[in-house]
Design an enzyme around this catalytic site. Structure first.
Site, PDB file in Angstrom:
ATOM      1  N   GLU A 103      34.830  61.803  24.203  1.00 49.14           N
ATOM      2  CA  GLU A 103      33.514  61.841  23.541  1.00 49.14           C
ATOM      3  C   GLU A 103      32.449  62.589  24.343  1.00 49.14           C
ATOM      4  OE1 GLU A 103      32.622  57.748  22.589  1.00 49.14           O
ATOM      5  OE2 GLU A 103      34.462  57.514  21.443  1.00 49.14           O
ATOM      6  N   ASN A 136      39.622  63.748  23.626  1.00 47.97           N
ATOM      7  CA  ASN A 136      39.566  62.802  22.505  1.00 47.97           C
ATOM      8  C   ASN A 136      38.128  62.630  22.019  1.00 47.97           C
ATOM      9  OD1 ASN A 136      40.992  60.733  20.924  1.00 47.97           O
ATOM     10  ND2 ASN A 136      39.801  59.230  22.093  1.00 47.97           N
ATOM     11  N   HIS A 166      37.865  57.420  12.763  1.00 49.13           N
ATOM     12  CA  HIS A 166      37.221  56.182  12.293  1.00 49.13           C
ATOM     13  C   HIS A 166      36.497  56.518  10.999  1.00 49.13           C
ATOM     14  CE1 HIS A 166      38.016  53.953  15.947  1.00 49.13           C
ATOM     15  NE2 HIS A 166      37.515  54.938  16.683  1.00 49.13           N
ATOM     16  N   ASP A 200      41.133  53.974  11.799  1.00 52.44           N
ATOM     17  CA  ASP A 200      40.815  52.817  10.956  1.00 52.44           C
ATOM     18  C   ASP A 200      39.964  53.317   9.798  1.00 52.44           C
ATOM     19  OD1 ASP A 200      38.334  53.108  12.284  1.00 52.44           O
ATOM     20  OD2 ASP A 200      38.516  51.215  13.368  1.00 52.44           O
TER      21      ASP A 200
HETATM   22  O1  G2I Z   1      33.943  52.024  19.334  1.00 56.61           O
HETATM   23  C1  G2I Z   1      35.227  52.232  18.849  1.00 56.61           C
HETATM   24  C2  G2I Z   1      36.018  53.156  19.749  1.00 56.61           C
HETATM   25  C3  G2I Z   1      35.407  54.547  19.768  1.00 56.61           C
HETATM   26  N1  G2I Z   1      36.192  55.470  20.576  1.00 56.61           N
HETATM   27  C4  G2I Z   1      36.470  55.035  21.930  1.00 56.61           C
HETATM   28  C5  G2I Z   1      37.030  53.609  21.951  1.00 56.61           C
HETATM   29  O2  G2I Z   1      37.209  53.199  23.293  1.00 56.61           O
HETATM   30  C6  G2I Z   1      36.143  52.654  21.203  1.00 56.61           C
HETATM   31  O3  G2I Z   1      36.736  51.354  21.306  1.00 56.61           O
HETATM   32  C7  G2I Z   1      35.842  50.285  21.360  1.00 56.61           C
HETATM   33  C8  G2I Z   1      36.636  49.006  21.430  1.00 56.61           C
HETATM   34  O4  G2I Z   1      37.382  48.864  20.243  1.00 56.61           O
HETATM   35  C9  G2I Z   1      35.688  47.810  21.547  1.00 56.61           C
HETATM   36  O5  G2I Z   1      36.424  46.612  21.795  1.00 56.61           O
HETATM   37  O6  G2I Z   1      35.037  50.418  22.479  1.00 56.61           O
HETATM   38  C10 G2I Z   1      34.043  49.413  22.527  1.00 56.61           C
HETATM   39  C11 G2I Z   1      33.086  49.685  23.675  1.00 56.61           C
HETATM   40  O7  G2I Z   1      32.529  50.942  23.602  1.00 56.61           O
HETATM   41  C12 G2I Z   1      34.701  48.037  22.676  1.00 56.61           C
HETATM   42  O8  G2I Z   1      33.729  47.037  22.632  1.00 56.61           O
HETATM   43  C13 G2I Z   1      33.621  46.268  23.781  1.00 56.61           C
HETATM   44  C14 G2I Z   1      32.312  45.525  23.716  1.00 56.61           C
HETATM   45  O9  G2I Z   1      31.250  46.488  23.710  1.00 56.61           O
HETATM   46  C15 G2I Z   1      32.160  44.667  24.907  1.00 56.61           C
HETATM   47  O10 G2I Z   1      30.994  43.902  24.803  1.00 56.61           O
HETATM   48  C16 G2I Z   1      33.362  43.745  25.056  1.00 56.61           C
HETATM   49  O11 G2I Z   1      33.300  43.029  26.262  1.00 56.61           O
HETATM   50  O12 G2I Z   1      34.695  45.347  23.853  1.00 56.61           O
HETATM   51  C17 G2I Z   1      34.653  44.591  25.032  1.00 56.61           C
HETATM   52  C18 G2I Z   1      35.921  43.754  25.123  1.00 56.61           C
HETATM   53  O13 G2I Z   1      36.045  42.960  23.999  1.00 56.61           O
END
Ligand code: G2I
Length: 475
Positions: free
Chosen positions: A171, A213, A249, A280
């Protein structure tokens, strides 16, 4: 031979060189033929992973380590998927919470589970403006550049040989119509931070495919055009990049673009693989099912679209659960989108994608071991070679240090810059002096080299460095 071992053989075939791939594919075809004749209960064609493998692709999911104790979750994971991506556990904040103190506990749980179940692992993500540990968020300039390169080197080295593809940089481009880079602390270390990260990742794990990515790059637009230009430039200059990840997404505001397939294809035409990395699609019922089928069909229509990863298993596992964007409902039941995805994977001819790149394109997968650009010195000591990327008024020099027959516990590289040239920024080494005679010494993590082993460091400078000749001594 079990279905799993066939599946693993096919994955190996996809990742290995053309000759091995042909042999394995031929063996696989014979075995599959036998299997269909004598074992009608074989799982090929009835799970996402097996169906994708029949077409020489993988079908993966994001996995969260804390869900590996949920048996509904793991039953689906290990039945349906042959590739996994750590959803958060390999990110910078998770793996290096304090500078130079690495914690792989949760990432290892995912990697170990995957290996025990014959699944390949995508690495996500080495360098990203988001989810940085607090100490890195507060850094800038050379200190941040070096910290980032150290992170890339350490994590990619730790997982060397276990990762099919790394999202090396995630990103890095801005949204909107500008078509430029996203502002971030990493971007402010210099525009070459992305290529420096890719070079460090290649040096650390030459067997992993290296991907850029991003999201909102799924159709042709200003952002994907900017990524395209970067990949084209990297390919032209030999910056090591093998693949581009399209996160994909989708929802009502950001639907599957009509030119999705055409956009993937133009990247493939640059000589890289494409992968759908975080799929998704918000919605439900037939509309959602049709959208999934469109995405899967687009990937299958492109020979070098090598796999698809969905960003979670059940709707309730999703980072945007309220949009019910995944293939299984909260109870683990298959949704209509699951069925349409499986049908799309199973439709058409069960042919493998070609294992050689399209005519005229150079191969993108490096050999597992790459010879040094010059032979290692015959005796003890070390040697150094330089590759220069120059422009009017500036340059980036990448120096490859190769240990002689005794290996090294430390090294120093000396060179003399032409008059008017000056070092402004160094990574993977410390510099003494910035003009005239300059000496670079190893940093803590790259001084120790076995006989014949290589490492790279680099520096950016102003002026011209044409003609510099590095000499290496052990220390
Ligand atoms: O945002 C969707 C995806 C976009 N591209 C990069 C990916 O790395 C990203 O994944 C998401 C995860 O699916 C989430 O799970 O990235 C988020 C963070 O940027 C993730 O969220 C984080 C929460 O922000 C935190 O508060 C939490 O502690 O997930 C963490 C673990 O549950």
């Amino acid at each position: 031979m079990s279905v799993n071992s066939i599946r693993r053989g096919r994955q190996a075939a996809v990742r290995s060189g053309p000759r091995l791939a042909l042999v394995l594919t031929a063996v696989g075809a014979l075995v599959v033929g036998t299997m269909i004749a004598f074992t009608p209960s074989a799982s090929a064609g009835t799970t996402l992973g097996a169906s994708a493998a029949e077409r020489g692709r993988y079908f993966g999911t994001a996995v969260a380590a804390n869900k590996l104790s949920d048996s509904v979750y793991t039953t689906i994971l290990n039945r349906e998927f042959n590739s996994v991506t750590a959803e958060n556990e390999m990110k910078w904040d998770a793996t290096e919470p304090s500078q130079n103190q690495f914690n792989y506990a949760n990432a290892d749980r995912i990697v170990n589970s995957a290996r025990a179940n014959g699944q390949q692992v995508r690495g996500h993500a080495l360098a990203w403006h988001s989810q940085q540990p607090g100490w890195a968020q507060n850094m800038s300039g050379t200190a941040l550049r070096n910290a980032m390169l150290n992170h890339v080197t350490q994590v990619a080295t730790y997982y060397r040989g276990k990762i099919s593809a790394w999202d090396v940089v995630n990103e890095a481009f801005a949204d909107g119509g500008g078509g430029g880079r996203r502002d971030s602390n990493l971007q402010r270390t210099g525009n070459d931070w992305i290529e420096a990260a890719f070079r460090a990742a290649r040096a650390a794990d030459p067997g992993a495919k290296l991907c850029y990515n991003d999201y909102n790059t799924d159709g042709q637009n200003a952002k994907s055009n900017a990524v395209y230009a970067m990949v084209q430039d990297f390919r032209a200059r030999g910056v090591p990049i093998d693949c581009v990840g399209f996160q994909s997404h989708f929802n009502a505001q950001s639907p599957v673009p009509n030119d999705y397939q055409a956009n993937l294809q133009r990247f493939v035409n640059l000589g890289v693989e494409v992968q759908i990395t975080e799929l998704d699609i918000e919605g439900s019922g037939t509309t959602q099912a049709n959208n999934y089928a469109r995405v899967v069909s687009a990937c299958l229509a492109i020979s070098r679209c090598t796999g698809i990863t969905v960003w979670g298993i059940r709707d309730t596992d999703s980072w945007r659960a309220s949009g019910t964007p995944l293939l299984f409902d909260g109870s683990g039941n298959k949704k209509a989108a699951y069925t349409s995805t499986l049908n799309a994977l199973n439709s058409g001819n069960p042919t493998q994608p070609p294992t050689t790149p399209p005519t005229g394109q150079p191969p993108t997968t490096p050999p597992t071991t790459r010879p040094p650009t010059t032979p290692p010195p015959g005796g003890a000591g070390c040697s150094a070679t330089v590759s220069l990327n120059s422009w009017t008024g500036g340059f980036v020099a990448t120096i490859r240090v190769t240990a002689g027959s005794s290996g090294t516990t430390g090294w120093a590289v000396s060179l003399t810059l032409p008059s008017g040239a000056a070092v402004t920024n160094t990574w993977n080494a410390t510099a003494s002096g910035s003009s005239g005679s300059v000496q670079f010494r190893n940093v803590s993590y790259n001084g120790r080299l076995n006989a014949g082993q290589s490492t790279e460091f680099g520096f950016q400078g102003t002026g011209s460095a044409t003609g510099i000749t590095p000499t290496c001594t052990v220390s």
